[in-house]
Design an enzyme around this catalytic site. Structure first.
Site, PDB file in Angstrom:
ATOM      1  N   CYS A 128       0.831  -1.194   0.000  1.00 24.49           N
ATOM      2  CA  CYS A 128       0.000   0.000   0.000  1.00 24.49           C
ATOM      3  C   CYS A 128       0.870   1.250   0.000  1.00 24.49           C
ATOM      4  O   CYS A 128       1.867   1.328   0.730  1.00 24.49           O
ATOM      5  CB  CYS A 128      -0.909  -0.010   1.225  1.00 24.49           C
ATOM      6  SG  CYS A 128      -1.847   1.518   1.455  1.00 24.49           S
ATOM      7  N   ASP A 132       0.004  -6.132  -0.557  1.00 26.46           N
ATOM      8  CA  ASP A 132      -1.075  -6.393  -1.502  1.00 26.46           C
ATOM      9  C   ASP A 132      -0.642  -7.573  -2.376  1.00 26.46           C
ATOM     10  O   ASP A 132       0.378  -7.493  -3.056  1.00 26.46           O
ATOM     11  CB  ASP A 132      -1.338  -5.169  -2.386  1.00 26.46           C
ATOM     12  CG  ASP A 132      -1.860  -3.984  -1.604  1.00 26.46           C
ATOM     13  OD1 ASP A 132      -2.693  -4.188  -0.699  1.00 26.46           O
ATOM     14  OD2 ASP A 132      -1.440  -2.847  -1.890  1.00 26.46           O
TER      15      ASP A 132
END
EC number: 1.7.1.13
Length: 279
Positions: A185, A192
């Site tokens: 992120c 992620d």
């Protein structure tokens, strides 16, 4: 609706009080332009596409106070001026939890209205209610799996110089897939996880180099949509395919998954929104 601003000003990484009554002002738009300029995109976009969001934690009350549940899908055009920061999206969806609505159509109308305003372009919204859950299927992306390659890796920040294609080779068409995409992120640094499918027509892309390049995102901080556009632009510049599509399926966080798709050829069809096993 809030004016688009920087990710640092978003709710990400900050304590949040969950609102349980409808509150569209929770949506936090962020302009796409800044990150696109960073990768050399200005003026006319070199691609078209969509961002497909799936929301698995959608609930509201009917007029008698009984909870209703659904899975929502939002299709956002890539040429919209904004993205919406995902935590704000989650907070917005949760603001319906104690909101009484006449029916699912009333919810759809509000979602379309508010999200179109936030993204700055018409957003297509569909709801799958509980009666339709059994019809949802899992499907993995089709293509030749890059992850089969036994490679040595030592770079974990995006390095487009890794990408190679011999322009003297015959033009081919192929689809390549990897499940080893990971980025972080932009604001919080949280991981992620994603799978990526690359379809192209052009000189054969060196598969080992492509896999090393995709893995090189592992310590990179950027939003999902921005990573996919960076991959698209790097492949175009370094491998010069005649046609290119890049599609990533990311695992969910906070009940939301984001699946960006970018393509530059008119015969390309938007990908199916089939959930993968990791999603």
């Amino acid at each position: 609706m809030s004016t688009p601003t920087t990710p640092e000003a978003s709710p990400l990484g900050k304590p949040s009080t969950y609102q349980t009554q409808y509150q569209p002002s929770l949506l936090f738009p962020i302009a796409r332009l800044g990150k696109r300029e960073e990768i050399g995109i200005s003026g006319t976009l070199p691609f078209f596409g969509v961002d497909i969001w799936n929301a698995y934690e959608v609930s509201w009350l009917n007029l008698r106070g009984k909870p209703q549940v659904a899975i929502a899908t939002f299709t956002v055009p890539a040429d919209s001026p904004n993205i919406v920061e995902s935590k704000s999206f989650k907070l917005y969806l949760n603001s319906f939890n104690q909101t009484k609505l006449a029916d699912a159509d009333a919810l759809l109308q509000l979602l379309r209205q508010d999200l179109s305003a936030g993204f700055g372009a018409p957003v297509h919204v569909t709801l799958t209610t509980a009666e339709g859950f059994s019809g949802l299927k899992l499907q993995e992306p089709q293509g030749l799996l890059l992850d089969r390659l036994d490679i040595e890796v030592d770079q974990y920040q995006p390095n487009p110089a890794l990408l190679k294609a011999d322009p003297n080779q015959v033009v081919i068409e192929e689809t390549l897939v990897s499940h080893l995409l990971k980025s972080n992120c932009l604001v919080t640094g949280q991981p992620d996880w994603g799978s990526v499918q690359i379809h192209y027509v052009g000189a054969a892309i060196d598969q080992e180099s492509l896999l090393k390049y995709l893995i090189s995102f592992r310590d990179h901080n950027e939003f999902h949509e921005q990573c996919v556009e960076r991959i698209f632009m790097d492949i175009m510049r370094n491998c010069a395919p005649q046609k290119l599509s890049v599609y990533a399926r990311y695992t969910r966080r906070g009940g939301l998954d984001i699946n960006p798709w970018r393509s530059n050829f008119s015969t390309a069809q938007p990908p199916s929104n089939c959930r993968q096993a990791r999603q």
